[in-house]
Design a protein around this motif. Structure first.
Motif, short mmCIF file in Angstrom:
data_model
loop_
_atom_site.label_atom_id
_atom_site.label_comp_id
_atom_site.label_asym_id
_atom_site.label_seq_id
_atom_site.Cartn_x
_atom_site.Cartn_y
_atom_site.Cartn_z
N ALA A 1 0.80 -1.33 0.03
CA ALA A 1 0.09 0.19 -0.06
C ALA A 1 0.80 1.23 -0.03
N ARG A 2 2.14 0.96 0.19
CA ARG A 2 3.00 2.29 0.40
C ARG A 2 2.66 3.22 1.58
N GLN A 3 2.62 2.72 2.54
CA GLN A 3 2.26 3.59 3.72
C GLN A 3 3.05 3.25 5.03
N VAL A 4 3.56 4.28 5.58
CA VAL A 4 4.35 3.74 6.95
C VAL A 4 3.40 4.11 8.07
N THR A 5 3.41 3.27 8.97
CA THR A 5 2.56 3.56 10.40
C THR A 5 3.43 3.98 11.26
N LEU A 6 3.14 5.24 11.94
CA LEU A 6 3.79 5.83 13.06
C LEU A 6 3.45 5.30 14.35
N GLY A 7 4.33 5.87 15.42
CA GLY A 7 3.84 5.49 16.85
C GLY A 7 2.34 5.64 17.36
N ASP A 8 2.04 7.09 16.90
CA ASP A 8 0.53 7.70 17.25
C ASP A 8 -0.45 6.82 16.42
N GLY A 9 0.02 6.00 15.59
CA GLY A 9 -1.21 5.32 14.92
C GLY A 9 -1.48 6.10 13.59
N SER A 10 -1.06 7.26 13.21
CA SER A 10 -1.29 7.91 11.93
C SER A 10 -0.32 6.96 11.01
N ARG A 11 -0.76 7.67 9.76
CA ARG A 11 -0.10 6.84 8.58
C ARG A 11 0.57 8.05 7.57
N LEU A 12 1.52 7.69 6.99
CA LEU A 12 2.05 8.52 5.77
C LEU A 12 2.28 7.89 4.45
N ALA A 13 1.70 8.29 3.75
CA ALA A 13 1.66 7.58 2.23
C ALA A 13 3.18 7.91 1.41
N TYR A 14 3.77 7.32 0.56
CA TYR A 14 4.87 7.63 -0.20
C TYR A 14 4.79 7.05 -1.48
N ASP A 15 5.60 7.51 -2.35
CA ASP A 15 5.87 7.07 -3.29
C ASP A 15 7.10 6.09 -3.48
N THR B 1 23.04 -0.60 -7.42
CA THR B 1 22.86 0.50 -8.04
C THR B 1 21.86 1.53 -7.47
N SER B 2 20.66 1.10 -7.13
CA SER B 2 19.79 2.05 -6.46
C SER B 2 19.50 1.77 -5.18
N PHE B 3 20.02 0.86 -4.25
CA PHE B 3 19.92 0.77 -2.87
C PHE B 3 18.52 0.21 -2.47
N GLU B 4 17.51 0.06 -3.59
CA GLU B 4 16.19 -0.55 -3.59
C GLU B 4 16.51 -2.07 -2.79
N SER B 5 15.52 -2.37 -1.86
CA SER B 5 15.59 -3.45 -1.12
C SER B 5 15.36 -4.65 -2.00
N ARG B 6 15.94 -5.81 -1.81
CA ARG B 6 15.64 -6.83 -2.46
C ARG B 6 14.61 -7.69 -2.24
N LEU B 7 14.10 -7.23 -1.11
CA LEU B 7 12.82 -7.89 -0.46
C LEU B 7 11.54 -7.07 -0.62
N LEU B 8 11.67 -5.84 -0.29
CA LEU B 8 10.52 -4.88 -0.27
C LEU B 8 10.67 -3.88 -1.39
N PRO B 9 9.91 -4.19 -2.66
CA PRO B 9 9.58 -3.18 -3.77
C PRO B 9 9.45 -1.89 -3.31
N GLY B 10 9.88 -0.68 -3.80
CA GLY B 10 9.67 0.57 -3.48
C GLY B 10 10.44 1.22 -2.14
N VAL B 11 11.10 0.21 -1.56
CA VAL B 11 11.87 0.65 -0.16
C VAL B 11 13.16 0.66 -0.33
N HIS B 12 14.12 1.77 -0.29
CA HIS B 12 15.30 1.52 -0.26
C HIS B 12 15.94 1.56 1.21
#
Lengths: 416, 91
Positions: free
Chosen positions: A106-120, A296-307
């Motif tokens: 879903a390209r989202q990070v969850t924070l400690g307070d429960g809120s979410r951040l969307a990312y490309d 080359t890009s430091f993109e994770s080999r396990l999680l696409p879109g995550v570096h």
């Protein structure tokens, strides 16, 4: 590839409008971790005109490079502390929350307070976690008596205070882990500066270094410096000499090895490590505990879109250092900017330079140049290497001065 | 895949703010050579003559200039790569 700022796109109902909104919004990048990797990467991404959010729970960052000088009383803790006003001044949104979850689909990070951040695109630079399960008896509570001081902060000050409180004639014991771990030459710089402190302030004291390996970074340079400056004071015990710690005895203030136990008035235990907690939670780390990445890009080999950059990533021949993290941050930011434009990412080349102090005016270095080869970053043959084994004092003094200058520059880049 | 029109819009909108990606090896130079600090012991490269910087890299690579780490780093690049790096680091 989806380019939208998802939070914004979600507010727009009509598909046509959504498309316009996506096209007009600059892509959003979230960076988790405000150390040398994350803070540098946030700045570099911002220079690319991207919308950047930096997620870091602490309002102040305490730098590890030069923290060995704090332990030896050569430097104040204040000189190690940095904030995020510089990041905010560049237009980076700084969120002082812990990241507690990552949904890479879903390209989202969850924070400690429960809120979410969307990312490309997401950058993970979580540094290390200490493995409090690796040495028998060595957990977080034990570290209050036998400090690790391998994450700079209160632990650094604790080890410094213990050295100050120690009577002349005491023994200091250090336990050093096997590879890989943060800052390969760091334990030996620490041994050097503790030896310098003892020689200057408590000359009847001894330092015993117990190592879980038989060879280490800049070894011949360190050993030559120790023989010249600290003869009879610093004793080094490698793996083959029984130096590998298997546990600790907190009450007895001792490091336990397969062959017995070594008690000290001050005991510094550097435990084995793995990538920071969020990397484990998110599934970015493999069984080794560290994060495999594309070189080359430091993109994770396990999680696409995550570096993944910095100490947490598996960077082949590149050591886990602040310089490496900063160099990776710049290359990763360039790669993300290109990927978000749909442009190809050219093969990068990376550098590392690590200085160590053998004494306050005696600096040595290791340098390397790296390129992707066989799926990892590999040394370029013929380049890199250590300072000359024979060098006049002026050369050692120059490298000590360059070390300080490098620290000023890299902290200005990351936090300025 | 990105829609072509979207890619075009981004291509038009992006570079106005964005700096160009560094050529291979160049950005790490700024880890020591600060473009912003004044009176640093390690000199800034901003505004320097790129021909002079490329010549310095060649001298370091060939061991003809006194060095601490620059000889070891310069050997990771050939003459053409050094010129490309020099042109970027002086910006």
């Amino acid at each position: 590839m989806k380019i939208a700022r998802r939070a914004l796109a979600g507010l727009v109902a009509a598909p046509v409008l959504a498309r316009v909104a996506r096209a007009q919004a600059a892509p959003a990048v979230v960076v988790i971790g405000g150390g040398f990797g994350g803070a540098s990467c946030a700045q570099a991404l911002r220079r690319h005109g991207l919308v950047v959010t930096l997620v870091e729970p602490n309002a102040t960052y305490t730098a590890c490079p030069f923290s060995n000088a704090v332990i030896a009383g050569l430097r104040s803790m204040e000189q190690q502390r940095f904030g995020y006003d510089g990041a905010r001044a560049q237009g980076i949104t700084v969120v002082h929350q812990a990241a507690t979850g990552i949904d890479a689909a879903a390209r989202q990070v969850t924070l400690g307070d429960g809120s979410r951040l969307a990312y490309d695109r997401l950058v993970l630079s979580p540094g290390i976690a200490l493995r409090f399960d690796a040495l028998e008896g060595y957990d977080e509570a034990a570290a209050a008596t036998l400090p690790h001081a391998w994450q700079a902060g209160p632990q650094t000050e604790l080890l410094h205070r213990q050295l100050e409180a120690m009577e002349d004639g005491g023994t200091v014991v250090m336990a050093v882990p096997a590879n890989p771990y943060r800052c390969p030459p760091g334990p030996y710089e620490r041994a050097s500066l503790i030896a310098w402190y003892l020689k200057t302030k408590k000359p009847r004291s001894k330092l015993l270094v117990l190592d879980a390996k038989d060879s280490f970074s800049k070894q011949r340079l360190f050993e030559a410096g120790w023989a010249a400056l600290y003869p009879g004071l610093l004793e080094y015990v490698p793996l083959s000499g029984g130096g590998r710690a298997t546990g600790v005895d907190v009450a007895g203030r001792a490091v336990v090895t397969e062959f017995g136990s070594q008690a000290g008035a001050v005991v510094n235990v550097i435990p084995p490590q793995r990538a920071g907690a969020i990397a484990q939670m998110a599934g970015a780390a493999d069984r080794s505990g560290w994060c495999p990445t594309d070189p080359t890009s430091f993109e994770s080999r396990l999680l696409p879109g995550v570096h993944v950059i910095g100490d947490a990533c598996i960077a082949g021949a590149m050591p886990k250092s602040a310089f490496s993290a900063n160099a990776q941050a710049r290359v990763c930011a360039d790669a993300i900017a290109l990927l978000l434009r749909g442009a190809p990412v050219p093969e990068p080349r990376l550098l590392n330079t690590c200085y160590s102090l053998v004494a306050p005016d005696y600096g040595i270095s290791v340098a390397g140049v790296y390129r992707p080869a066989g799926g990892v970053l590999a040394d370029i043959p013929g380049a890199g290497g250590i300072s000359p084994l024979e060098a006049p004092p002026a050369t050692r003094a120059a490298e000590a001065a360059y070390a300080e200058d490098w620290f000023e520059t890299i902290t200005a880049d990351a936090f300025g | 895949m990105m829609a072509p029109r979207l890619a075009l819009l981004l291509a038009l909108a992006g570079p106005a703010l964005a700096e160009e990606a560094a050529p291979p090896g160049a950005s790490a130079c700024l880890g020591c050579h600060s473009p912003v600090r004044q009176n640093a012991a390690i000199p800034s490269l901003r505004g320097r003559d790129p021909v002079e910087i490329a010549a310095m890299l060649q001298a370091f690579r060939e061991g003809k200039a006194p060095a601490t780490v620059m000889d070891r780093l310069a050997r990771g690049f050939d003459a053409a790569e050094s010129r490309t790096i020099a042109a970027w680091v002086v910006r």
